[in-house]
Structure formats: C-alpha cells, structure tokens
Design an enzyme around this catalytic site. Structure first.
Site, PDB file in Angstrom:
ATOM      1  N   GLU A  64      34.835  27.260  40.644  1.00 28.54           N
ATOM      2  CA  GLU A  64      35.214  27.786  39.329  1.00 28.54           C
ATOM      3  C   GLU A  64      34.064  27.510  38.368  1.00 28.54           C
ATOM      4  O   GLU A  64      33.658  26.356  38.185  1.00 28.54           O
ATOM      5  CB  GLU A  64      36.500  27.125  38.816  1.00 28.54           C
ATOM      6  N   GLU A  89      31.034  22.792  35.161  1.00 27.87           N
ATOM      7  CA  GLU A  89      31.152  22.915  33.702  1.00 27.87           C
ATOM      8  C   GLU A  89      30.094  21.998  33.064  1.00 27.87           C
ATOM      9  O   GLU A  89      29.844  20.912  33.566  1.00 27.87           O
ATOM     10  CB  GLU A  89      32.584  22.513  33.279  1.00 27.87           C
ATOM     11  N   ASP A 116      24.571  22.881  34.907  1.00 29.12           N
ATOM     12  CA  ASP A 116      24.453  24.338  34.794  1.00 29.12           C
ATOM     13  C   ASP A 116      24.780  25.003  36.133  1.00 29.12           C
ATOM     14  O   ASP A 116      24.138  24.730  37.156  1.00 29.12           O
ATOM     15  CB  ASP A 116      23.022  24.666  34.369  1.00 29.12           C
ATOM     16  N   ASP A 139      32.110  32.926  28.229  1.00 34.92           N
ATOM     17  CA  ASP A 139      31.669  33.244  26.860  1.00 34.92           C
ATOM     18  C   ASP A 139      31.248  34.717  26.803  1.00 34.92           C
ATOM     19  O   ASP A 139      30.392  35.138  27.580  1.00 34.92           O
ATOM     20  CB  ASP A 139      30.479  32.357  26.476  1.00 34.92           C
ATOM     21  N   LYS A 143      27.289  39.639  20.519  1.00 31.20           N
ATOM     22  CA  LYS A 143      26.170  40.308  19.824  1.00 31.20           C
ATOM     23  C   LYS A 143      25.186  40.871  20.837  1.00 31.20           C
ATOM     24  O   LYS A 143      24.863  40.203  21.820  1.00 31.20           O
ATOM     25  CB  LYS A 143      25.443  39.302  18.925  1.00 31.20           C
ATOM     26  N   ASP A 175      38.963  38.568  27.901  1.00 33.95           N
ATOM     27  CA  ASP A 175      39.773  39.191  26.849  1.00 33.95           C
ATOM     28  C   ASP A 175      38.852  40.026  25.950  1.00 33.95           C
ATOM     29  O   ASP A 175      39.251  40.399  24.859  1.00 33.95           O
ATOM     30  CB  ASP A 175      40.490  38.123  26.010  1.00 33.95           C
ATOM     31  N   THR A 211      46.823  30.211  30.113  1.00 30.40           N
ATOM     32  CA  THR A 211      46.304  29.003  29.470  1.00 30.40           C
ATOM     33  C   THR A 211      46.363  29.147  27.946  1.00 30.40           C
ATOM     34  O   THR A 211      46.613  30.235  27.426  1.00 30.40           O
ATOM     35  CB  THR A 211      44.829  28.777  29.879  1.00 30.40           C
ATOM     36  N   GLU A 214      44.156  31.821  26.741  1.00 28.78           N
ATOM     37  CA  GLU A 214      44.684  33.174  26.902  1.00 28.78           C
ATOM     38  C   GLU A 214      45.772  33.472  25.865  1.00 28.78           C
ATOM     39  O   GLU A 214      45.866  34.600  25.358  1.00 28.78           O
ATOM     40  CB  GLU A 214      45.244  33.345  28.316  1.00 28.78           C
TER      41      GLU A 214
HETATM   42  C1  LIG Z   1      34.942  30.441  26.736  1.00 27.49           C
HETATM   43  S1  LIG Z   1      34.955  29.032  27.771  1.00 27.49           S
HETATM   44  C2  LIG Z   1      36.294  29.357  28.895  1.00 27.49           C
HETATM   45  C3  LIG Z   1      36.810  28.148  29.567  1.00 27.49           C
HETATM   46  C4  LIG Z   1      37.912  28.317  30.610  1.00 27.49           C
HETATM   47  N1  LIG Z   1      37.457  29.045  31.770  1.00 27.49           N
HETATM   48  C5  LIG Z   1      39.165  28.924  30.072  1.00 27.49           C
HETATM   49  O1  LIG Z   1      39.621  29.954  30.594  1.00 27.49           O
HETATM   50  O2  LIG Z   1      39.728  28.367  29.113  1.00 27.49           O
HETATM   51  C6  LIG Z   1      33.520  29.212  28.797  1.00 27.49           C
HETATM   52  C7  LIG Z   1      33.059  27.899  29.409  1.00 27.49           C
HETATM   53  O3  LIG Z   1      31.985  28.152  30.315  1.00 27.49           O
HETATM   54  C8  LIG Z   1      31.085  27.070  30.255  1.00 27.49           C
HETATM   55  N2  LIG Z   1      29.785  27.552  30.757  1.00 27.49           N
HETATM   56  C9  LIG Z   1      29.065  28.601  30.302  1.00 27.49           C
HETATM   57  N3  LIG Z   1      27.947  28.758  31.016  1.00 27.49           N
HETATM   58  C10 LIG Z   1      27.959  27.788  31.960  1.00 27.49           C
HETATM   59  C11 LIG Z   1      27.057  27.442  33.004  1.00 27.49           C
HETATM   60  N4  LIG Z   1      25.935  28.125  33.201  1.00 27.49           N
HETATM   61  N5  LIG Z   1      27.346  26.398  33.793  1.00 27.49           N
HETATM   62  C12 LIG Z   1      28.496  25.691  33.593  1.00 27.49           C
HETATM   63  N6  LIG Z   1      29.399  25.975  32.620  1.00 27.49           N
HETATM   64  C13 LIG Z   1      29.121  27.015  31.800  1.00 27.49           C
HETATM   65  C14 LIG Z   1      31.068  26.683  28.777  1.00 27.49           C
HETATM   66  O4  LIG Z   1      30.652  25.352  28.571  1.00 27.49           O
HETATM   67  C15 LIG Z   1      32.537  26.886  28.399  1.00 27.49           C
HETATM   68  O5  LIG Z   1      33.282  25.698  28.538  1.00 27.49           O
END
Ligand SMILES: C[S@@+](CC[C@H](N)C(=O)[O-])C[C@H]1O[C@@H](n2cnc3c(N)ncnc32)[C@H](O)[C@@H]1O
Length: 232
Positions: A64, A89, A116, A139, A143, A175, A211, A214
């Site tokens: 995940e 994460e 990462d 994310d 933009k 979304d 969640t 969501e």
């Molecule tokens: C908008 S949040 C969504 C979190 C979760 N999946 C949810 O549905 O609530 C996106 C998450 O992806 C993580 N993230 C983004 N790019 C990442 C990467 N390259 N490696 C690890 N985590 C990453 C961010 O830190 C953030 O917590």
C-alpha cells in the site's frame, strides 16, 4: 536486482510526490513510533532488498503506497490474514498511528516502511514479487505545474508493473475526477497492464472500508472513482 529497473525512473529528477511537513505528532503516535517501529517496521536499506517470503511467512504480499493514517490498512489486514501488507508512507505521525493500531489489534500480517515509495520499489522490492498494490486517495496535485508530482504517472507505473507477479493487481482510488482520468490514461499506456473494467470505472470492492478521508470527500460533494488494472 537493485539496478534492474533503475532506468525506468528519471535520473535524480528530484521531483517528489509528497512534501514532508513538520506536522504535530500526538503522544500515542510518538509512542507507536518509539516502541513498535522495531517490531512492525522494516528499515529501508538500498543495498539490502527485503526478503518478502521470510518477512511475511510465504503469504502473497500487497503493497500500500501512501497509507496516510493507516485507517484502511488495518481494516483490510484484519479481513485478510492470509495476505501480507507492506505499508509504505513518509509521514511520521501516520506511521506512528498505524503502528499503535497494529499493536492494539495484534495484527501480524502488516509491516511498515517509513521511506519514499519510489526508492523502496526500485531498490528493495524484487521484480515480479508482489500480488497487488493499493493506492488510495493519493495526493491529487491539482495545479497544472504540479502534475509531474503525481504518483500514478509513468514511468512510476512501469516500475509498479515490473514489481507485480503475473495476475497481480493495482487498485487505485481518487476523489479527484481529473486525476482519475489521468491515472486511467497513464495505466492504459503502461506495457503489461490491462484494465479489468475497460468500459467503466471499477466497482467499489467490498473489502475497501470507508475512511475518514473518504467521508470528507463525500461531504464536499466529490465523487470517488476506482480503477483496477491487472498484470497480464
Ligand atoms: C492524501 S494522503 C491519503 C492517505 C490514505 N491513503 C487515505 O486514503 O487516507 C496521501 C499520502 O501519500 C503519502 N505519500 C505521497 N507520496 C509518497 C511516496 N512517494 N512514498 C510514500 N508515501 C507517499 C503522503 O505522505 C500522504 O500521507
């Protein structure tokens, strides 16, 4: 192994799909990190790929990417003890939260990596070794000048495809309507992947919980779109 797919990713572009903010951490999250990362956390080491069979006792493994606070992770892992879940994460409070939940619920089939995901997949995951990917509400980088930061973009999708075993899946949810269209186009263009629902969006799977994230999207009137791709 480590070098095999390095050419898939742009050389040291410096473009990241996240920004690390110095967010506040609750005492419980800090406690989770301090006491349980040694139990459920895997340390990323570019020179030492993970031995998934050993770590997950031979279970098929689903990665995940960007699990946030891990709300979906724990529910799905509790439903599927036959699978291993590798949660990746970068956001420390989220990792701390998931770790404390794992401790409370005594879930044995989840491991976290605080690093990462791009580098983790490139350096620590063997080609053809994963049963699936969950990418939930990544994310959206709305933009235009930030679109290059979107996670579900080639060549990262090629890297994901390379890490899947034959028949493995990518389940993507967003979304953000425009990101859904973007991700579908990027995944469609990725060699070796097939859209399991080419004429529509994928149905919501019964195993994916609603969640907090969501619920907020729904309250704001945004529609959730799902995609499911399979490795041929
Ligand atoms: C908008 S949040 C969504 C979190 C979760 N999946 C949810 O549905 O609530 C996106 C998450 O992806 C993580 N993230 C983004 N790019 C990442 C990467 N390259 N490696 C690890 N985590 C990453 C961010 O830190 C953030 O917590």
């Amino acid at each position: 192994m480590a070098g095999e797919n390095e050419s898939l990713m742009p050389a040291k572009s410096g473009i990241r799909s996240y920004v690390l903010r110095a967010g506040r951490m609750t005492d419980a999250q800090r406690h989770g990190l301090e006491t349980l990362e040694g139990v459920y956390g895997l340390e990323f080491d570019a020179a030492r790929p993970f031995d998934l069979d050993d770590i997950f006792g031979g279970r098929p493994v689903v990665a995940e990417i960007g699990f946030g606070m891990g709300d979906a992770t724990v529910e799905i892992a509790a439903l599927r003890p036959d699978l291993g879940f590798l949660g990746i994460e970068v956001h420390a409070p989220g990792v701390g939260k998931l770790l404390s939940e794992l401790g409370k619920r005594r879930l044995e089939n989840v491991r976290t990596v605080r690093h990462d995901a791009v580098e983790v997949l490139e350096k620590a995951i063997a080609p053809g070794s994963l049963a699936g990917f969950h990418v939930f509400f990544p994310d959206p980088w709305p933009k235009k000048r930030h679109h290059k930061r979107r996670l579900v973009t080639r060549p990262f999708t090629d890297l994901m495809a390379s890490r899947l075993a034959p028949g493995g899946y990518i389940h993507f949810v967003t979304d953000w309507e425009e990101y859904a269209e973007w991700a579908r186009a990027e995944l469609d263009a990725t060699p070796g992947l097939l859209n399991a629902h080419p004429l529509s969006w994928a149905p919501r799977p019964d195993w994916r919980p609603v969640t907090k994230f969501e619920r907020k999207a729904a309250a704001a009137g945004r529609t959730v779109r799902e995609l499911e791709f399979r490795k041929a």
